[in-house]
Scaffold this active site. Sequence first.
Site, mmCIF file in Angstrom:
data_model
loop_
_atom_site.group_PDB
_atom_site.id
_atom_site.type_symbol
_atom_site.label_atom_id
_atom_site.label_comp_id
_atom_site.label_asym_id
_atom_site.label_seq_id
_atom_site.Cartn_x
_atom_site.Cartn_y
_atom_site.Cartn_z
ATOM 1 N N ASP A 49 0.931 -1.187 0.133
ATOM 2 C CA ASP A 49 0.208 0.079 0.027
ATOM 3 C C ASP A 49 0.520 1.632 -0.033
ATOM 4 O O ASP A 49 1.996 1.367 1.021
ATOM 5 C CB ASP A 49 -1.062 0.013 1.423
ATOM 6 N N TYR A 54 3.099 10.166 -0.740
ATOM 7 C CA TYR A 54 4.750 9.229 -0.551
ATOM 8 C C TYR A 54 6.054 9.179 -0.698
ATOM 9 O O TYR A 54 6.763 8.707 0.002
ATOM 10 C CB TYR A 54 4.217 7.640 0.294
ATOM 11 N N LYS A 79 -2.760 6.008 -4.637
ATOM 12 C CA LYS A 79 -3.634 6.675 -4.396
ATOM 13 C C LYS A 79 -3.245 8.099 -4.897
ATOM 14 O O LYS A 79 -1.956 8.997 -4.853
ATOM 15 C CB LYS A 79 -3.719 7.155 -2.631
ATOM 16 N N HIS A 110 -7.404 9.803 -2.111
ATOM 17 C CA HIS A 110 -7.142 9.106 -0.705
ATOM 18 C C HIS A 110 -7.045 10.117 -0.401
ATOM 19 O O HIS A 110 -7.588 9.848 1.148
ATOM 20 C CB HIS A 110 -5.299 10.145 -1.330
#
Length: 275
Positions: A49, A54, A79, A110
């Site tokens: 994930d 990120y 996302k 998200h």
Amino acid sequence: MTKSIEIPTIELSNGTAIPQFGLGVFQVPPRETYENVAYGIQTGYRHLDTAKIYGNEAEVGQAVRASGVPREAFFITTKLWNDEHGDAVGALKASLGRLEMTHVDLYLIHWPAPAQDRYVEAWQGLIEAQKQGLTREIGVSNFQAPHLRRIIDETGVTPAVNQIELHPYLAQAGLRREHADRGIVTEAWSPLAKGTVLKEAAVQEIAERHGRTPAQVVLRWHLQLGNVVFPKSVTPSRLEENIDIWDFELSQEELDRIEALDRGERTGPDPDTFS
Ligand code: NDP
């Protein structure tokens, strides 16, 4: 040697099997992500994930390719970030470029970011991305019940999953019921409440009774509720510990005792105001 562990799966709306357990890489710095994911894959993790925000999609993709495990054996989620609600297809293509993949298994909005009021447009973009074969399944994250109802009412398409903050301090019984009623799978983010809940006496007592660790007990609680989880750890021994949860079971009384820790407490932002 790369391990292969049989992890239970749940069938999503488009027929894809999602492993109920995986590895999350939020706050894993890009420089450490390759090694973290590579060790995870060796240990048996196949569900990964990540997210555009990120900043480590490229390293996730590199670890997958270098593992020697076929792409089809993985379940990869990424996302859509809040500043790209107007161009979900373009954003997903950019993510796929970083991952160096032809498609992901699950693409999520998200956050609803309701102040922007563009999440219905974003959802229409995800529907289009799925039609184009860029993702096998589409879903949302951090959606509250009114956000879910609105995208379903306005497009006729129900998200396959809603990835929400969920742990014993925030058990989310109401949203879980809403999901069950609509056939939406619940994904629990921060399943360990970032580690804080592991100190609870109730969790420690139950762990001792089963000869397991507090993290294993909390993860088992999630699985028995039917949640999908992907605890994050950059510690190799914890990656091994967290995936070793298939040979014990909590009683209903133990599940209830853990759920009784619920105090409606978030570790992250409030989805109604975050943008
Ligand atoms: P977690 O609840 O997974 O907790 C991670 C923390 O717990 C880390 O500090 C880790 O330490 C520690 N930990 C992990 N395993 C153990 C263990 N066995 N014993 C003791 N401590 C342990 O929180 P996250 O916030 O990281 O959530 C997990 C994933 O959820 C993220 O990686 C991301 O994929 C997703 N997420 C999604 C969000 C969204 O908005 N959709 C928001 C936040 C997370 P260490 O790493 O040092 O070992």
